[in-house]
Each structure stands twice: as C-alpha cells, then as structure tokens.
Design an enzyme around this catalytic site. Structure first.
Site, PDB file in Angstrom:
ATOM      1  CG  HIS A  97       9.434  -4.771   1.377  1.00 48.03           C
ATOM      2  ND1 HIS A  97       8.411  -4.391   0.459  1.00 48.03           N
ATOM      3  CD2 HIS A  97       9.637  -6.285   1.098  1.00 48.03           C
ATOM      4  CE1 HIS A  97       8.140  -5.183  -0.546  1.00 48.03           C
ATOM      5  NE2 HIS A  97       8.828  -6.324  -0.172  1.00 48.03           N
ATOM      6  CE1 TYR A 122       1.626   0.640   2.665  1.00 47.95           C
ATOM      7  CE2 TYR A 122      -0.601   0.670   3.162  1.00 47.95           C
ATOM      8  CZ  TYR A 122       0.595   0.178   3.403  1.00 47.95           C
ATOM      9  OH  TYR A 122       0.675  -0.856   4.107  1.00 47.95           O
ATOM     10  N   PRO A 137      -7.103  -2.613   7.590  1.00 51.80           N
ATOM     11  CG  PRO A 137      -7.476  -3.497   5.627  1.00 51.80           C
ATOM     12  CD  PRO A 137      -8.314  -2.718   6.609  1.00 51.80           C
ATOM     13  CE  LYS A 163       1.484  -1.102  13.750  1.00 52.33           C
ATOM     14  NZ  LYS A 163       2.658  -1.521  12.554  1.00 52.33           N
ATOM     15  CE1 TYR A 168       2.733  -0.113   6.577  1.00 51.78           C
ATOM     16  CE2 TYR A 168       4.618  -1.245   6.768  1.00 51.78           C
ATOM     17  CZ  TYR A 168       3.207  -1.178   6.002  1.00 51.78           C
ATOM     18  OH  TYR A 168       2.929  -1.944   5.099  1.00 51.78           O
TER      19      TYR A 168
HETATM   20  C1  PHB Z   1      -1.270  -7.244   1.765  1.00 49.02           C
HETATM   21  O1  PHB Z   1      -0.195  -7.351   0.905  1.00 49.02           O
HETATM   22  O2  PHB Z   1      -2.288  -7.855   1.713  1.00 49.02           O
HETATM   23  C2  PHB Z   1      -1.193  -5.897   2.482  1.00 49.02           C
HETATM   24  C3  PHB Z   1      -0.108  -5.225   2.852  1.00 49.02           C
HETATM   25  C4  PHB Z   1      -0.132  -3.810   3.459  1.00 49.02           C
HETATM   26  C5  PHB Z   1      -1.410  -3.530   4.178  1.00 49.02           C
HETATM   27  C6  PHB Z   1      -2.508  -4.503   4.108  1.00 49.02           C
HETATM   28  C7  PHB Z   1      -2.586  -5.696   3.344  1.00 49.02           C
HETATM   29  O3  PHB Z   1      -1.250  -2.456   4.707  1.00 49.02           O
END
Ligand code: PHB
Length: 390
Positions: free
Chosen positions: A74, A202, A291, A295, A383
C-alpha cells in the site's frame, strides 16, 4: 530436571519467534515456550499493517517470503474528515510503503520456518516465574500441558510474552511503567465482502472514528470507536453497518455477513525497565500502543532486530555493552512510536465530552496535516516506519 539453552524465550508471538530465527542464523541456540497452542497462535486475529522495514527483515532473513507474494503493498492511506478524503501518498512523500499482511499470517510463516529449522518451540507451556534474574544463569520456571514442572536455565531470558505475561513483572518489579488510558475502544468486525476502497481509510466524523481496513479480496476488517465497556453482542448486523456507514460519509461500504466481532480496549504503556540482570523485555511485554498508528507488531520487530545484535555480541564475543545499551537504544524508537500512536489516536477520535472548541480545533489539526506537504511527509515517514538499526 533443569534444561539448559543459551536464550530462553518466553512467548511465541512475532517477537519471540523472529528472535529465535535471527539467533539461529547467528548460531545461537534458544528454546521458545508459549502457554497457547499452535492453533491459537496461528488463528488469533490481530493487526494487519507491516512497515517497509519489517517486511525487509522478514523477507531478507528468510523468515517469510509469502509476505511479498501474498501481502499487498500500500502506497498510501486516506484521512477522512468533514466528509472529504485526503490521500497521504507515501510513495510521493517519502518513497516508502507498507504491506497489508495479517499478523496471524506472519505467525504461520514464522512457526513453519522455525519448526522446519528444528527450533525447540514448546506450545502449551506456561511460564510461572523467572528466577535468579540478577545472576548470569537466570531460570524460567514453567508448567507443561500435563502439569509437569519445567525449568530452563539460560544465559539470557527474553520476555516476549505480551502485556499480561510474567516476565514484565520479573523485570519491572513493583515499578510498573509509564501508562495512559483512553476513554474509548474499537469495535472490530470481520466480514465477508469485497474491499470498500483501494487503501485504508482513517475517518474522523462527529459520531466518532472509523477505520476501513482489509484482509483479502473476500474478507474485510473494519473498526469504529466505541465505549470501552461495550458489549460486542449488543448490536444487530444492520445496526453495525449503519454505525460504520455513518462514520465514513462519502464512501458506500460493501456489506456482507459479519462473522467476528470484538471490542479492543487500548492503552499506552512503556515499562520503567526493559533489562534487569540477564532478563530483557521486548514487544508488548515492554510496551503497548493504541492501534491507530499500526505500530504494535512493527515495534516488536524493531526491538528484536536490536536485541539480536546485542545477544550476538554477548554470546559470540563476550561483549555485554550492546545488551547494557539495549534499553536506551530501544526506547528512542519506542517513545517515537508512542508519540505517533497517541497523536494519530487523539487527532482522529472524538473524546466523549468533546466541546465545540475541541471539535473545531481537531479539524484544524487535520487540515494542518493534509494541506501541508511537510505534514503529509511527517505522517508518511512515521507510518511507513523509521529505519531499523541494521
Ligand atoms: C487492521 O487491519 O487490523 C489494522 C490496520 C491499521 C491499523 C490498525 C489495525 O492502524
């Protein structure tokens, strides 16, 4: 009977298994124990995003080559607020990327690679205590699947047993750690549906945060902000879809049967000590992050890369300085990741008692990131991950 090895590793998660792999490549023997069964370890659904450096370590060390063939690269994420999407282009800003490759797939690869190499992994073995911590012969006292007592003596004991394991206590004693709780959690679902977007979204909305993530062409992972005490069974599927959809205005989510739901409480934690005598903490045993910045596993991998070097110096060259320096070096990255995870969390979630001032300030913050080349690059750099000590 006391068994002996060079490094006793408590915990067969990403940190423990990768460490045993890197040590083996240096000719250092280890025993890995974990209270869980192999099946539990390989099927528990956890996070899904790997930093570029994590992918390089896994693929170059031979721990996982599937990450490159099965995982998805990605090159950006979307931040959404006030109903509009803003792409953070990793490739254009920092020339790096992340991979979507679920943690349990990493674990399957690691377990398979370790067992094929003859690694001694003991599933169903629960660590009860770590003894003789301050000596150069620390011991792990454990109980096997049939209740038998197991004692492993090692040059070094590594605690990779997560936030609820016994090794954290052995290292920090009563001191504990730096700690922060949040007044919200994530309601996570897994559903059978095609992806709703090409990249992760997000989303900040007046109703709260949502994250649209993915797992495969047919399975998706999504989360929305909820109360930490929420009951996962309280909502019907229809209600869940309506709540998710309300939090991602501008995108029509592809719906499908929801086959797993869970509430993830989150907190920030850093142990006051990472090393005591010859016992050292890595991964979630040493620190936990919320989460939102993806990280957790990446930080565990960074710890392990640094620790593997320190253990090579100690056990192959008799030089204990890199191990003594491990906490300070590891903590530099840990606190950067703590900051990033806290920042992403507070920038995107809505605190339950948010005032109009708080809401408008938050949108101002989001704008200051997405409308600035430097803001986007800052987010992209953190990130995709700071470079690893290699
Ligand atoms: C997930 O796909 O579980 C996931 C992806 C990004 C995040 C947290 C969890 O920041």
């Amino acid at each position: 009977m006391t068994e002996r090895t060079q490094v006793a590793i408590v915990g067969a998660g990403p940190a423990g298994l990768l460490l045993s792999h890197l040590l083996d490549r240096a000719g250092i023997a280890s025993i890995v124990i974990d209270a869980r069964t192999r099946e539990e370890i390989e099927t528990t659904i956890r996070a899904g995003i790997l930093e570029q450096g994590t992918v390089e370590v896994l693929s170059e060390s031979g721990a996982s080559d599937r990450v490159l063939s099965v995982g998805h690269r990605h090159e950006g994420i979307e931040l959404r607020f006030e109903g509009e999407g803003h792409r953070i282009d990793f490739a254009a800003t920092v020339g790096r990327a992340v991979w979507l490759y679920p943690q349990h797939e990493v674990l399957k690869d690691l377990v398979a690679a370790r067992l094929a190499a003859g690694q001694d992994i003991r599933f169903g073995v629960t660590a009860d205590a770590v003894d003789d911590v301050e000596t150069d012969r620390p011991r792990v006292l454990a109980t096997g699947p049939d209740g038998e007592r197991i004692e492993i003596e090692a040059d070094v004991v590594v605690g990779a047993d997560g936030s609820r394991g016994v090794t954290r206590q052995a290292v920090t004693g009563a001191h504990g750690g730096y700690f922060r709780e949040y007044p919200f959690a994530w309601f996570g679902i897994l559903c059978e549906a095609p992806p709703s977007a090409d990249e992760l979204i997000y989303s900040n909305s007046p109703a709260g945060f949502a994250l649209i993530s993915q797992r495969s062409a047919t399975v998706q992972r999504m989360y929305f902000q909820c109360d930490p005490d929420e009951d996962p069974e309280r909502f019907s599927e229809r209600e869940l879809w309506d709540m998710l959809q309300e939090r991602v205005p501008g995108t029509t989510l592809h719906e499908g049967p929801i086959f797993q739901r869970d509430v993830l409480r989150f907190r920030s934690f850093v142990a006051h000590r990472l090393l005591r005598g010859r016992v050292v903490l890595v991964g979630d045993a040493a620190h936990t992050v919320p989460p939102t910045g993806a990280k957790g596993m990446n930080l565990a991998v960074a710890d392990v890369v640094l620790l593997a070097d320190a253990l090579r110096a100690l056990l192959l060259e008799g030089d204990d300085r890199p191990l003594e320096a491990f906490p300070e070096r590891a903590l530099e990255r840990i606190w950067k990741a703590q900051h990033f995870s806290w920042w992403m969390t507070s920038m995107l979630h809505v605190v339950p008692d948010a005032s109009d001032f708080d809401r408008r300030r938050q949108v101002g913050e989001l704008r200051s990131v997405v409308e600035s080349e430097h803001g986007r690059a800052y987010l992209a750099e953190a990130y995709t991950g700071w470079s690893l000590a290699r």
